[in-house]
Scaffold this motif. Structure first.
Motif, PDB file in Angstrom:
ATOM      1  N   GLU A  29       0.864  -1.180   0.000  1.00  0.00           N
ATOM      2  CA  GLU A  29       0.000   0.000   0.000  1.00  0.00           C
ATOM      3  C   GLU A  29       0.898   1.227   0.000  1.00  0.00           C
ATOM      4  OE1 GLU A  29      -1.200   0.712   4.585  1.00  0.00           O
ATOM      5  OE2 GLU A  29      -2.202  -0.963   3.598  1.00  0.00           O
ATOM      6  N   LEU A  30       0.326   2.332  -0.430  1.00  0.00           N
ATOM      7  CA  LEU A  30       1.088   3.576  -0.436  1.00  0.00           C
ATOM      8  C   LEU A  30       0.983   4.230   0.937  1.00  0.00           C
ATOM      9  CD1 LEU A  30       0.453   5.386  -3.842  1.00  0.00           C
ATOM     10  CD2 LEU A  30       2.561   4.374  -3.007  1.00  0.00           C
ATOM     11  N   ALA A  31       2.119   4.521   1.514  1.00  0.00           N
ATOM     12  CA  ALA A  31       2.162   5.221   2.795  1.00  0.00           C
ATOM     13  C   ALA A  31       1.917   6.711   2.556  1.00  0.00           C
ATOM     14  CB  ALA A  31       3.514   4.995   3.462  1.00  0.00           C
ATOM     15  N   ASP A  32       1.757   7.462   3.623  1.00  0.00           N
ATOM     16  CA  ASP A  32       1.507   8.897   3.519  1.00  0.00           C
ATOM     17  C   ASP A  32       2.625   9.628   2.772  1.00  0.00           C
ATOM     18  OD1 ASP A  32      -0.883   8.613   4.850  1.00  0.00           O
ATOM     19  OD2 ASP A  32      -0.019   9.102   6.809  1.00  0.00           O
ATOM     20  N   ASP A  33       3.846   9.110   2.883  1.00  0.00           N
ATOM     21  CA  ASP A  33       4.980   9.747   2.204  1.00  0.00           C
ATOM     22  C   ASP A  33       5.123   9.280   0.746  1.00  0.00           C
ATOM     23  OD1 ASP A  33       5.900   7.176   2.518  1.00  0.00           O
ATOM     24  OD2 ASP A  33       7.672   7.719   3.689  1.00  0.00           O
ATOM     25  N   ARG A  34       4.115   8.546   0.244  1.00  0.00           N
ATOM     26  CA  ARG A  34       4.051   8.060  -1.140  1.00  0.00           C
ATOM     27  C   ARG A  34       5.052   6.935  -1.409  1.00  0.00           C
ATOM     28  NH1 ARG A  34      -0.648   8.994  -2.205  1.00  0.00           N
ATOM     29  NH2 ARG A  34      -0.365   8.816  -4.409  1.00  0.00           N
ATOM     30  N   GLU A  35       5.641   6.379  -0.360  1.00  0.00           N
ATOM     31  CA  GLU A  35       6.519   5.217  -0.486  1.00  0.00           C
ATOM     32  C   GLU A  35       5.648   3.965  -0.374  1.00  0.00           C
ATOM     33  OE1 GLU A  35       9.940   4.984  -0.952  1.00  0.00           O
ATOM     34  OE2 GLU A  35       9.867   7.134  -1.314  1.00  0.00           O
ATOM     35  N   VAL A  36       6.099   2.895  -1.004  1.00  0.00           N
ATOM     36  CA  VAL A  36       5.361   1.641  -0.918  1.00  0.00           C
ATOM     37  C   VAL A  36       5.687   0.969   0.416  1.00  0.00           C
ATOM     38  CG1 VAL A  36       4.955  -0.610  -1.966  1.00  0.00           C
ATOM     39  CG2 VAL A  36       5.459   1.356  -3.428  1.00  0.00           C
ATOM     40  N   ALA A  37       4.642   0.621   1.144  1.00  0.00           N
ATOM     41  CA  ALA A  37       4.789  -0.104   2.410  1.00  0.00           C
ATOM     42  C   ALA A  37       4.458  -1.574   2.148  1.00  0.00           C
ATOM     43  CB  ALA A  37       3.841   0.480   3.458  1.00  0.00           C
ATOM     44  N   TRP A  38       5.389  -2.449   2.480  1.00  0.00           N
ATOM     45  CA  TRP A  38       5.255  -3.879   2.217  1.00  0.00           C
ATOM     46  C   TRP A  38       5.020  -4.647   3.506  1.00  0.00           C
ATOM     47  CZ3 TRP A  38       5.095  -5.323  -2.769  1.00  0.00           C
ATOM     48  CH2 TRP A  38       5.687  -4.505  -3.718  1.00  0.00           C
ATOM     49  N   LYS A  39       4.251  -5.729   3.413  1.00  0.00           N
ATOM     50  CA  LYS A  39       4.121  -6.653   4.533  1.00  0.00           C
ATOM     51  C   LYS A  39       3.772  -8.031   3.972  1.00  0.00           C
ATOM     52  CE  LYS A  39      -0.752  -5.970   5.583  1.00  0.00           C
ATOM     53  NZ  LYS A  39      -1.742  -5.654   6.585  1.00  0.00           N
ATOM     54  N   LEU A  40       4.097  -9.043   4.735  1.00  0.00           N
ATOM     55  CA  LEU A  40       3.798 -10.411   4.348  1.00  0.00           C
ATOM     56  C   LEU A  40       2.285 -10.598   4.377  1.00  0.00           C
ATOM     57  CD1 LEU A  40       5.379 -12.998   3.653  1.00  0.00           C
ATOM     58  CD2 LEU A  40       5.229 -13.619   6.062  1.00  0.00           C
ATOM     59  N   SER A  41       1.731 -11.158   3.327  1.00  0.00           N
ATOM     60  CA  SER A  41       0.288 -11.386   3.273  1.00  0.00           C
ATOM     61  C   SER A  41      -0.083 -12.626   4.079  1.00  0.00           C
ATOM     62  CB  SER A  41      -0.148 -11.587   1.816  1.00  0.00           C
ATOM     63  OG  SER A  41       0.354 -12.830   1.326  1.00  0.00           O
ATOM     64  N   GLU A  42      -1.366 -12.850   4.246  1.00  0.00           N
ATOM     65  CA  GLU A  42      -1.815 -14.057   4.938  1.00  0.00           C
ATOM     66  C   GLU A  42      -1.354 -15.296   4.186  1.00  0.00           C
ATOM     67  OE1 GLU A  42      -5.940 -14.261   6.136  1.00  0.00           O
ATOM     68  OE2 GLU A  42      -5.981 -12.091   6.454  1.00  0.00           O
TER      69      GLU A  42
END
Length: 84
Positions: free
Chosen positions: A35-48
């Motif tokens: 998802e795009l963070a407030d600073d327009r950087e992509v925020a990554w996380k491991l999905s289910e």
């Protein structure tokens, strides 16, 4: 945030370095959420799905099998959350 903005940001990150390419591949395989963070950087996380594959010890096999169908051209970049 539109999915077009997210796709553009993910592609830009993939063009910058190899880690970005790996994350893009993982996103297309549904292993990572982005998802795009407030600073327009992509925020990554491991999905289910990624967490489940990791827990089962099946992540490597899944990536090998599924990564053959990955295409990172902008016109074919799909968002796994929408199957679009």
């Amino acid at each position: 945030m539109s999915s077009d903005e997210l796709r553009k940001a993910i592609l830009e990150e993939a063009e910058e370095d190899h880690i970005g390419e790996v994350l893009l591949e993982g996103w297309q395989l549904g292993i990572y959420d982005a998802e795009l963070a407030d600073d327009r950087e992509v925020a990554w996380k491991l999905s289910e799905k990624g967490a489940l594959l990791t827990k089962r010890g099946e992540l490597s096999e899944y990536i090998e099998r599924e990564a053959q169908s990955i295409d990172i051209e902008p016109s074919t970049l799909r968002d796994p959350r929408t199957n679009a």
